[in-house]
Design a protein around this motif. Structure first.
Motif, PDB file in Angstrom:
ATOM      1  N   TRP A   1      12.190  -8.381  35.016  1.00  0.00           N
ATOM      2  CA  TRP A   1      11.587  -8.654  36.318  1.00  0.00           C
ATOM      3  C   TRP A   1      10.303  -7.826  36.430  1.00  0.00           C
ATOM      4  CZ3 TRP A   1      16.705  -8.522  35.310  1.00  0.00           C
ATOM      5  CH2 TRP A   1      17.497  -9.557  35.806  1.00  0.00           C
ATOM      6  N   GLN A   2       9.231  -8.414  36.956  1.00  0.00           N
ATOM      7  CA  GLN A   2       7.917  -7.772  37.029  1.00  0.00           C
ATOM      8  C   GLN A   2       7.514  -7.581  38.494  1.00  0.00           C
ATOM      9  OE1 GLN A   2       6.257 -11.120  35.150  1.00  0.00           O
ATOM     10  NE2 GLN A   2       7.017 -10.610  33.107  1.00  0.00           N
ATOM     11  N   PHE A   3       6.779  -6.500  38.773  1.00  0.00           N
ATOM     12  CA  PHE A   3       6.335  -6.238  40.134  1.00  0.00           C
ATOM     13  C   PHE A   3       4.971  -5.550  40.105  1.00  0.00           C
ATOM     14  CE2 PHE A   3       8.871  -2.675  38.664  1.00  0.00           C
ATOM     15  CZ  PHE A   3       8.145  -1.563  39.053  1.00  0.00           C
ATOM     16  N   ARG A   4       4.220  -5.718  41.187  1.00  0.00           N
ATOM     17  CA  ARG A   4       2.871  -5.168  41.289  1.00  0.00           C
ATOM     18  C   ARG A   4       2.900  -3.656  41.540  1.00  0.00           C
ATOM     19  NH1 ARG A   4      -1.967  -7.327  43.042  1.00  0.00           N
ATOM     20  NH2 ARG A   4      -0.954  -9.284  43.627  1.00  0.00           N
ATOM     21  N   ILE A   5       1.994  -2.939  40.888  1.00  0.00           N
ATOM     22  CA  ILE A   5       1.772  -1.519  41.171  1.00  0.00           C
ATOM     23  C   ILE A   5       0.385  -1.312  41.765  1.00  0.00           C
ATOM     24  CG2 ILE A   5       1.534   0.787  40.159  1.00  0.00           C
ATOM     25  CD1 ILE A   5       3.599   0.054  38.103  1.00  0.00           C
ATOM     26  N   ALA A   6      -0.630  -1.853  41.106  1.00  0.00           N
ATOM     27  CA  ALA A   6      -2.014  -1.722  41.583  1.00  0.00           C
ATOM     28  C   ALA A   6      -2.769  -2.966  41.133  1.00  0.00           C
ATOM     29  CB  ALA A   6      -2.656  -0.450  41.042  1.00  0.00           C
ATOM     30  N   SER A   7      -4.094  -2.920  41.237  1.00  0.00           N
ATOM     31  CA  SER A   7      -4.915  -4.096  40.975  1.00  0.00           C
ATOM     32  C   SER A   7      -4.637  -4.720  39.612  1.00  0.00           C
ATOM     33  CB  SER A   7      -6.398  -3.727  41.074  1.00  0.00           C
ATOM     34  OG  SER A   7      -7.203  -4.834  40.762  1.00  0.00           O
ATOM     35  N   ARG A   8      -4.668  -3.909  38.542  1.00  0.00           N
ATOM     36  CA  ARG A   8      -4.416  -4.433  37.203  1.00  0.00           C
ATOM     37  C   ARG A   8      -3.146  -3.850  36.585  1.00  0.00           C
ATOM     38  NH1 ARG A   8      -8.677  -7.022  34.411  1.00  0.00           N
ATOM     39  NH2 ARG A   8     -10.535  -7.277  35.706  1.00  0.00           N
ATOM     40  N   TRP A   9      -2.432  -3.043  37.315  1.00  0.00           N
ATOM     41  CA  TRP A   9      -1.225  -2.409  36.813  1.00  0.00           C
ATOM     42  C   TRP A   9       0.006  -3.103  37.373  1.00  0.00           C
ATOM     43  CZ3 TRP A   9      -1.329   1.475  33.203  1.00  0.00           C
ATOM     44  CH2 TRP A   9      -2.565   2.101  33.003  1.00  0.00           C
TER      45      TRP A   9
END
Length: 233
Positions: free
Chosen positions: A97-105
């Protein structure tokens, strides 16, 4: 999905393939050969199939190899003492499962199931004297370990999207593994009038221990499992 979102999540049904940089690090640091033990350089390929914008099936195929040689300093003082080789191959299937951390991270987590088959061969040989009779001898020993292991690997990783298609990832994992090992041990000793002469093989080896099975459970934490360079199609 706009461009900003696409740098974090991936389109459904897209594929991403990558290679772990462990092998290149081994060559750069000169750890592939030499030293006092096997260091088992490992090459690993990974594939991801997006089943949703933020979920993916994972597939990995990996292999390990190394060769090690060390001169004798104690057991057989008049000749080379030890050679070892290591080979392994394995495959993995998992889900993340993937999730947002920052703009490109972005971050991701999930579970892998791994199977690994490894073969380790150790040869020890040399010339010396039998301790009681003081007779010159040659001696040859060979150990072969064949190990099957099955592991559950919960993992957590972090990724950076350099471009829409080029990504770099790294992850940590917990290892819960069950393995069974089969060991074969062979030995050959021959009287020799010249203790400085070594011929391998000396005589047909005598197999006096065979099919010794060890079964083990392993629990460990791997804080660093290499950097993977990925390309998304």
């Amino acid at each position: 999905m706009d461009e900003r979102d696409s740098l974090i999540s991936s389109p459904k049904d897209s594929w991403m393939v990558g290679i772990n940089t462990h092998l290149f690090q081994s060559f750069v640091t000169e750890d592939l050969f030499g030293g006092d033990s096997l260091k088992a350089a490992r090459i690993e390929f990974m594939g991801r199939k997006q089943v949703k914008n933020n979920q993916a099936l994972r597939f990995r195929l990996f292999g390990g190899f190394d060769t090690f040689f060390k001169e004798s300093k104690s057991n057989f003082p008049n000749a080379p003492g030890r050679e070892e080789t290591f080979r392994s191959i394995g495959t993995v299937i998992g889900y993340e499962w993937q999730f947002r951390i920052a703009s490109r991270w972005y971050g991701y987590y999930g579970m892998d199931l791994e199977w690994n088959l490894a073969r380790r061969k150790k040869i020890q040989y040399g010339a010396g004297f039998m301790t009681e009779e003081n007779i010159p001898t040659q001696r040859y020993e060979r150990h072969i370990d064949l190990e099957n292991s099955f592991s559950g690997l919960p993992f957590f990783g972090i990724g950076f999207k350099v471009t829409e298609r080029l990504l770099v990832t790294a992850e940590s994992k917990i290892v819960l593994s069950y393995s069974h090992k089969k060991r074969t041990f062979e030995e050959s000793i021959m009287e020799n009038p010249d203790p400085l002469t070594v011929e391998v093989p000396i005589t047909p080896p005598v197999k006096y221990q065979d099919d010794i099975l060890n079964k083990d459970w392993l629990f460990s934490f791997l804080p660093y499992n290499g950097v993977v360079i990925n390309y998304r199609f």
